[in-house]
Scaffold this motif. Structure first.
Motif: not given
Ligand code: CAA
Length: 377
Positions: A86, A121, A174, A235
Motif C-alpha cells: 500500500v 478511500l 464523483y 489499477n
Molecule cells: N481504470 C480507470 N478508470 C476507470 C476504471 C478503471 N479501472 N474504472 C472506472 N473508471 C472511470 C471511468 O472511465 C469513468 O471516468 P470518466 O467519467 O472520466 O469517463 C469513471 O471511472 C466512472 O466509471 P464507471 O461509471 O464505469 O464506474 P462505476 O461507478 O461503475 O465504478 C469504480 C467505478 C468505483 C472504480 C468501481 O469499478 C471499482 O473499482 N470499485 C472498487 C473500489 C476499490 O477498489 N476500492 C479499494 C479500496 S482501497 C484498498 O482496498 C486499499 C487497501 O486496503 C489494501
C-alpha cells in the motif's frame, strides 16, 4: 525474465523476510500488531521508496521490483507484504504521478525514510461503489475543512501521512472527488482498530475527520480529479495485491509440500501417492499461471501499454489460486496443518482478503467483462 537488479532485490528481500520477519510472524499474528522493528527494517532495506527517484531518497527501481518485493514478503508474511504494498504502489505512486514538484520534494523523502503512508478511500457506505463516498471538504479561506469517516483503512494505525479522498461538490457527483494529503498530527482520529480473520498484524482502522483543516497546497492533482487518481492508482495497486497473493500461495506450498515427503502412512511418504502428486503438480502450475499474469501486467504497465484488464485478471486469478492452494496445503499437512504450530493455516486465513480489498473479485470480473464486451460487440 527478471533483470539482474530485480533478481538481486528478490534475494535480498527474501533474506530479510526469512531472517527478520520470519521469527516474528506468529507473535504478530497472535497479538494482532505489527512490530515497529519490522517497519523500521523495511525503511532501512530501502523497500519503502522502491520506485521513488534517488534524489528524493528512493531506490529508483522498476515497478516490477516493487512487485517482486511484495511477493517475497508475502511468502513469509502477507501482513508485512500489504503494508509495503500500500505504501509503495498506492501512496508513493500518487505523489510520483500527480503531485507537483514542490509536493514531491516535501513528501516523498519522508515516505522513503521513515513515515508510513495510508490511502483513505473506503467508507461505511461506499466500498465497491467507491465514488459514492460521503466525506466532504469545504473551502474556508485558503484552507479546506474535511468532515467524514473512512473505514477499513490499511496501515492507518501506524501511518503518519494520509491521502484522503473527499467530495468538494456533491452536485457534480464523483467529479467533485478530490485528493488531499494530511498528517496524523493535523487531527486525524483513529476511531477503531478492526479485529480480523487474516492479515491480523496489518492494521485496519476506522478514521474520523472532524473539521480536519488542510491548507490549499495539500490538494494533490486537480480539484475534482480525485476519482481518476483513485482508480488509476488502484489499477496499479491491484497488480501489487496479485503479487501478494502469488507470494502467499507459494509460501503455503513451500511449508506444506516438504512435510508430505516426511510424513509416512501405509508405509510410504504421503507426497508419493499419485493422488497427492497430482494435487501438488496442479497447485504448482496454478501458482505459476498467477505469477505470469502478475508479471505480465507489471511489465505492460512499465512499458506504457494498457494494463487495466491484465491487472484485474491477475488480481482475480491470484486471489483464487491463493485461497485454493493455501486451503489444500492445510489438508496436505492434515492434523498438523490445522494447528497453529506450522503457520500453514495462517496463509489460508490471510488469503481471504485477496478477494475483497482493492476491488472485490466481482469488481475485477466486471472490469474484465467491460473490456471483452468492448472488444467483441
Ligand atoms: N481504470 C480507470 N478508470 C476507470 C476504471 C478503471 N479501472 N474504472 C472506472 N473508471 C472511470 C471511468 O472511465 C469513468 O471516468 P470518466 O467519467 O472520466 O469517463 C469513471 O471511472 C466512472 O466509471 P464507471 O461509471 O464505469 O464506474 P462505476 O461507478 O461503475 O465504478 C469504480 C467505478 C468505483 C472504480 C468501481 O469499478 C471499482 O473499482 N470499485 C472498487 C473500489 C476499490 O477498489 N476500492 C479499494 C479500496 S482501497 C484498498 O482496498 C486499499 C487497501 O486496503 C489494501
Amino acid at each position: 525474465m527478471l533483470t539482474d537488479e530485480e533478481q538481486m532485490l528478490r534475494e535480498s528481500v527474501s533474506r530479510f523476510a526469512t531472517e527478520v520477519v520470519g521469527p516474528k510472524v506468529r507473535e504478530m499474528d497472535e497479538q494482532e500488531m505489527m512490530d515497529p522493528e519490522i517497519i523500521r527494517g523495511l525503511f532501512e532495506q530501502g523497500l519503502m521508496g522502491i520506485e521513488t527517484p534517488a534524489d528524493l531518497g528512493g531506490a529508483e527501481s522498476s515497478f516490477t521490483s516493487a512487485i517482486i518485493a511484495i511477493e517475497e514478503l508475502a511468502k513469509v508474511d502477507p501482513s508485512v507484504s500489504v503494508l509495503c504494498d500500500v505504501h509503495n504502489t498506492l501512496v508513493n505512486t500518487i505523489f510520483r504521478k500527480y503531485a507537483t514538484k514542490e509536493q514531491q520534494e516535501k513528501w516523498l523523502p519522508q515516505l522513503s525514510e521513515n513515515k508510513l503512508g495510508s490511502f483513505c478511500l473506503s467508507e461505511p457506505a461506499s466500498g465497491s461503489d467507491a465514488f459514492a463516498l460521503q466525506t466532504r471538504a469545504k473551502k474556508d479561506g485558503s484552507d479546506w475543512v474535511i468532515n467524514g469517516s473512512k473505514m477499513w483503512i490499511t496501515n492507518s494505525y501506524e501511518a503518519e501521512i494520509f491521502l484522503i479522498f473527499a467530495n468538494v461538490d456533491p452536485s457534480k457527483g464523483y467529479k467533485g472527488i478530490t485528493c488531499f494529503v494530511a498528517t496524523k498530527d493535523m487531527g486525524i482520529q483513529i476511531a477503531k482498530k478492526e479485529q480480523k480473520l487474516g492479515i491480523r498484524a496489518s492494521s485496519t482502522c476506522t478514521l474520523n475527520f472532524d473539521d480536519l483543516r488542510v491548507p490549499e497546497e495539500n490538494v494533490i492533482g486537480q480539484v475534482g480529479q480525485g476519482y481518476k487518481i483513485a482508480i488509476e492508482i488502484l489499477n496499479e495497486g491491484r497488480v501489487g495485491i496479485a503479487a501478494q497473493m502469488v507470494g502467499l500461495a507459494q509460501g503455503a506450498f513451500a511449508k506444506a509440500v516438504p512435510y508430505t515427503y516426511e510424513r509416512k502412512q501405509f508405509g510410504q511418504p504421503i507426497g508419493t501417492f499419485q493422488a497427492m502428486q497430482h494435487q501438488i503438480a496442479a497447485a504448482a502450475t496454478e501458482i505459476e499461471t498467477a505469477r505470469l499474469l502478475t508479471y505480465n501486467a507489471a511489465r505492460r504497465k512499465e512499458n506504457g501499454l494498457s494494463f487495466t484488464k491484465e491487472a484485474a485478471m491477475a488480481k482475480w486469478w491470484a486471489s483464487v489460486v491463493a485461497q485454493k492452494v493455501s486451503g489444500a496445503a492445510i489438508e496436505w499437512a492434515g492434523g498438523v496443518g490445522f494447528t497453529r504450530e506450522t503457520g500453514i493455516e495462517k496463509y489460508w486465513r490471510d488469503s481471504k482478503i485477496g478477494a475483497i480489498y482493492e476491488g472485490t473479485s466481482n469488481i475485477q470480473l466486471n472490469t474484465i467483462a467491460k473490456f471483452i464486451q468492448k472488444e467483441y460487440s
